[in-house]
Design an enzyme around this catalytic site. Structure first.
Site, short mmCIF file in Angstrom:
data_model
loop_
_atom_site.label_atom_id
_atom_site.label_comp_id
_atom_site.label_asym_id
_atom_site.label_seq_id
_atom_site.Cartn_x
_atom_site.Cartn_y
_atom_site.Cartn_z
N SER A 186 -2.85 25.35 24.74
CA SER A 186 -2.02 24.68 25.73
C SER A 186 -1.18 25.73 26.43
O SER A 186 -0.72 26.68 25.79
CB SER A 186 -1.10 23.66 25.04
OG SER A 186 -0.07 23.26 25.93
N HIS A 209 -5.94 29.24 30.10
CA HIS A 209 -6.40 29.70 28.80
C HIS A 209 -7.86 29.27 28.64
O HIS A 209 -8.45 28.66 29.56
CB HIS A 209 -5.51 29.16 27.68
CG HIS A 209 -5.30 27.67 27.75
ND1 HIS A 209 -6.30 26.76 27.56
CD2 HIS A 209 -4.19 26.94 28.05
CE1 HIS A 209 -5.83 25.54 27.69
NE2 HIS A 209 -4.54 25.61 28.01
N GLU A 210 -8.40 29.54 27.48
CA GLU A 210 -9.82 29.29 27.23
C GLU A 210 -10.18 27.80 27.41
O GLU A 210 -11.31 27.47 27.74
CB GLU A 210 -10.17 29.80 25.82
CG GLU A 210 -11.62 30.02 25.54
CD GLU A 210 -12.33 30.84 26.61
OE1 GLU A 210 -13.45 30.44 26.97
OE2 GLU A 210 -11.80 31.87 27.09
N HIS A 217 -9.06 25.73 29.78
CA HIS A 217 -9.38 25.55 31.20
C HIS A 217 -10.73 26.21 31.54
O HIS A 217 -11.55 25.65 32.26
CB HIS A 217 -8.31 26.21 32.08
CG HIS A 217 -6.92 25.70 31.88
ND1 HIS A 217 -5.95 26.42 31.22
CD2 HIS A 217 -6.32 24.55 32.27
CE1 HIS A 217 -4.82 25.73 31.22
NE2 HIS A 217 -5.02 24.59 31.84
N GLN A 220 -5.11 10.90 29.38
CA GLN A 220 -5.20 11.27 30.80
C GLN A 220 -6.64 11.19 31.29
O GLN A 220 -6.90 10.68 32.40
CB GLN A 220 -4.66 12.69 30.96
CG GLN A 220 -4.93 13.33 32.30
CD GLN A 220 -4.27 14.69 32.40
OE1 GLN A 220 -3.06 14.76 32.55
NE2 GLN A 220 -5.05 15.76 32.32
N GLN A 280 4.67 14.68 38.25
CA GLN A 280 4.39 14.23 36.89
C GLN A 280 5.42 14.73 35.88
O GLN A 280 5.27 14.51 34.68
CB GLN A 280 2.97 14.63 36.46
CG GLN A 280 2.76 16.10 36.23
CD GLN A 280 1.28 16.44 36.11
OE1 GLN A 280 0.51 16.29 37.05
NE2 GLN A 280 0.87 16.90 34.94
P1 AMP Z 1 -3.24 21.50 32.61
O1 AMP Z 1 -3.28 22.82 33.31
O2 AMP Z 1 -2.50 21.52 31.31
O3 AMP Z 1 -2.85 20.36 33.52
O4 AMP Z 1 -4.74 21.19 32.18
C1 AMP Z 1 -5.78 21.22 33.12
C2 AMP Z 1 -7.03 20.68 32.49
O5 AMP Z 1 -7.38 21.48 31.36
C3 AMP Z 1 -6.86 19.26 31.96
O6 AMP Z 1 -8.04 18.53 32.22
C4 AMP Z 1 -6.65 19.47 30.49
O7 AMP Z 1 -7.03 18.37 29.70
C5 AMP Z 1 -7.56 20.65 30.23
N1 AMP Z 1 -7.16 21.34 29.01
C6 AMP Z 1 -5.92 21.79 28.68
N2 AMP Z 1 -5.93 22.32 27.44
C7 AMP Z 1 -7.21 22.22 26.98
C8 AMP Z 1 -7.87 22.59 25.76
N3 AMP Z 1 -7.20 23.18 24.77
N4 AMP Z 1 -9.18 22.33 25.65
C9 AMP Z 1 -9.87 21.72 26.65
N5 AMP Z 1 -9.30 21.36 27.82
C10 AMP Z 1 -7.99 21.60 27.98
#
Ligand code: AMP
Length: 284
Positions: free
Chosen positions: A189, A38-39, A41, A157, A65
């Site tokens: 998310s 999503h935006e 990432h 994290q 995890q």
């Molecule tokens: P994930 O795919 O959920 O493991 O997230 C991958 C990376 O994207 C991690 O560093 C997250 O913290 C970051 N991330 C996820 N959601 C957001 C968001 N809404 N805004 C900024 N970064 C995000």
């Protein structure tokens, strides 16, 4: 029109491309993800392009995890769409290894970060940060980027990864990016896709309740009263259980209170809405 990123699945192919960029004197950024992009990432990819010449994104739903009762199997996956979005954002290379590449037979090493990983997610998901630190240490070693970007959405994290990189002398700069939100304030998310339409409407209450709690903390109200009131409002709206609403120090992750907050505080929330667990945090 951006070109489609190449997708590699082995460490050798990943290293070959990164070495070629390096040989040309170019800088490399890495954005580790679990896909279902999503935006949030994509904002990290764009941030990476400000600090480096090339961005590598990894897509790996990391089994280490997730606890056995968690949503590893249900976690949304869609590599084609992810690759398209990454290409549009300027990412040139995707590392998408199979589980057997990351955890070959006999894999026995685990990276454990004490201190900042203790409270909050560390208490509620005891396997989580060990799994995250281990996979991120591997990804950074496999790719060897100059800079790696992580979202403040997962603030604890981000601190765990910064601590690990410092403690293990990993030759990489760890950079945090601001949380990207939907128009109504809900943090983006991949797990928001689990929400029903009704739950999605209720979820918008999280940023409202938390923003008000932050205002009360800033006004000097007692931390424990503000935390309890915010949790009660979420429960009254249908959230349950509320795993935590807690103020912690934004550097050490030490629990704050009793009494009013000082400088550097952050307010953290984790709450279930039906089968979906939402987490978020705000600087106080
Ligand atoms: P994930 O795919 O959920 O493991 O997230 C991958 C990376 O994207 C991690 O560093 C997250 O913290 C970051 N991330 C996820 N959601 C957001 C968001 N809404 N805004 C900024 N970064 C995000």
């Amino acid at each position: 029109m951006a070109t489609a990123p190449s997708i590699v699945r082995t460490v050798a192919e990943l290293r070959r491309q990164v070495a070629a960029w390096r040989a040309a004197g170019e800088r490399v950024a890495m954005v580790p993800t679990m896909g279902a992009l999503h935006e949030g990432h994509l904002s990290l990819v764009r941030l990476g392009l400000i600090r480096a010449d090339h961005v590598v994104a990894s897509i790996f739903v990391n089994p280490a995890q997730f606890a056995p009762h968690e949503d590893f199997d249900a976690y949304p996956r869609g590599e084609g769409r992810d690759a398209e979005l990454l290409g549009q954002a300027g990412c040139e290379l995707i590392f998408a290894p199979d589980v057997a590449v990351m955890y070959p037979d006999g894999f026995s090493t685990r990276v454990l970060v004490d201190g900042v990983s203790g409270p909050l997610e560390g208490e509620k998901r005891p396997q989580f940060f060990g799994g995250v630190a281990t996979v991120v240490a591997k990804l950074l070693n496999q790719c060897g980027p100059d800079v790696a970007l992580f979202g403040e959405k997962d603030y604890q994290q981000l601190l765990v990864i910064k601590r690990m990189a410092r403690d293990l002398d990993l030759p990489v700069e760890i950079v945090g990016g601001p949380t990207v939100r939907e128009a109504d304030g809900l943090a983006m998310s991949s797990r928001n896709a689990y929400l029903s339409a009704e739950e999605r409407a209720t979820a918008a209450l999280v940023p409202i309740v938390m923003a008000e709690a932050v205002e009360r903390l800033r006004a000097g109200l007692a931390i424990e009263a503000v935390e309890a009131e915010a949790a009660a409002r979420l429960e009254a709206a249908g959230f349950g259980p509320v795993d935590y609403v807690q103020a912690h120090d934004g550097e050490t992750m030490a629990r704050l209170g009793p009494g009013p907050v000082g400088a550097g505080a952050r307010l953290f929330v984790a709450a279930w809405l039906g089968k979906t667990r939402l987490i978020d945090n705000w600087a106080v």
